[in-house]
Design a protein around this motif. Structure first.
Motif, PDB file in Angstrom:
ATOM      1  N   PRO A  17      42.597  19.649 -23.320  1.00  0.00           N
ATOM      2  CA  PRO A  17      43.757  18.754 -23.290  1.00  0.00           C
ATOM      3  C   PRO A  17      43.388  17.377 -22.746  1.00  0.00           C
ATOM      4  CG  PRO A  17      44.182  20.761 -22.034  1.00  0.00           C
ATOM      5  CD  PRO A  17      42.744  20.776 -22.427  1.00  0.00           C
ATOM      6  N   ALA A  19      44.181  15.477 -20.286  1.00  0.00           N
ATOM      7  CA  ALA A  19      44.912  15.690 -19.034  1.00  0.00           C
ATOM      8  C   ALA A  19      44.967  14.471 -18.124  1.00  0.00           C
ATOM      9  CB  ALA A  19      44.274  16.852 -18.270  1.00  0.00           C
ATOM     10  N   SER A  29      48.696   9.664 -10.873  1.00  0.00           N
ATOM     11  CA  SER A  29      48.173  10.278 -12.095  1.00  0.00           C
ATOM     12  C   SER A  29      48.126   9.218 -13.190  1.00  0.00           C
ATOM     13  CB  SER A  29      49.073  11.427 -12.547  1.00  0.00           C
ATOM     14  OG  SER A  29      49.044  12.461 -11.605  1.00  0.00           O
ATOM     15  N   GLN A  32      47.572  10.492 -18.792  1.00  0.00           N
ATOM     16  CA  GLN A  32      47.927  11.790 -19.352  1.00  0.00           C
ATOM     17  C   GLN A  32      48.275  11.611 -20.828  1.00  0.00           C
ATOM     18  OE1 GLN A  32      49.385  10.459 -16.685  1.00  0.00           O
ATOM     19  NE2 GLN A  32      49.491  11.916 -15.039  1.00  0.00           N
ATOM     20  N   GLY A  36      40.951  12.385 -21.666  1.00  0.00           N
ATOM     21  CA  GLY A  36      40.514  13.615 -21.015  1.00  0.00           C
ATOM     22  C   GLY A  36      39.274  13.318 -20.196  1.00  0.00           C
ATOM     23  N   SER A  71      39.622  16.811 -14.285  1.00  0.00           N
ATOM     24  CA  SER A  71      39.919  18.218 -14.546  1.00  0.00           C
ATOM     25  C   SER A  71      38.666  19.087 -14.498  1.00  0.00           C
ATOM     26  CB  SER A  71      40.558  18.369 -15.930  1.00  0.00           C
ATOM     27  OG  SER A  71      41.778  17.685 -15.980  1.00  0.00           O
TER      28      SER A  71
END
Length: 85
Positions: A17, A19, A29, A32, A36, A71
């Protein structure tokens, strides 16, 4: 959604994903659904680790500071009769 890959051994589809990441200076954050960023299991002596970065038009790898919140995905690779974790 991120890029997908099909295993040459099992035929299973593997998807990473998009992410985004957690900013190391303010905890926000970012990116998104557009980028990735995934850590490698390799650790360099400089306090950095290689990472995979991708977006809709490019993919690359480079070493980045471990303070960045990228991630992590546990991936098993099957090669013939052996299992590499």
């Amino acid at each position: 959604m991120g890029p997908s890959f099909r295993s040459a051994f099992t035929g299973h589809l593997f998807v990473l994903p998009a992410a985004g990441y957690r900013n190391n200076s303010d905890g926000s954050s970012n990116n998104q659904a557009s980028n990735g960023n995934y850590w490698s299991s390799t650790l360099e002596s400089s306090g950095k680790s290689p990472r995979l970065n991708f977006n809709s038009s490019d993919a690359n790898t480079n070493a980045n500071n471990l303070a960045n919140g990228y991630s992590v995905r546990c991936v098993q690779v099957f090669t013939g009769l052996s299992l590499i974790l």
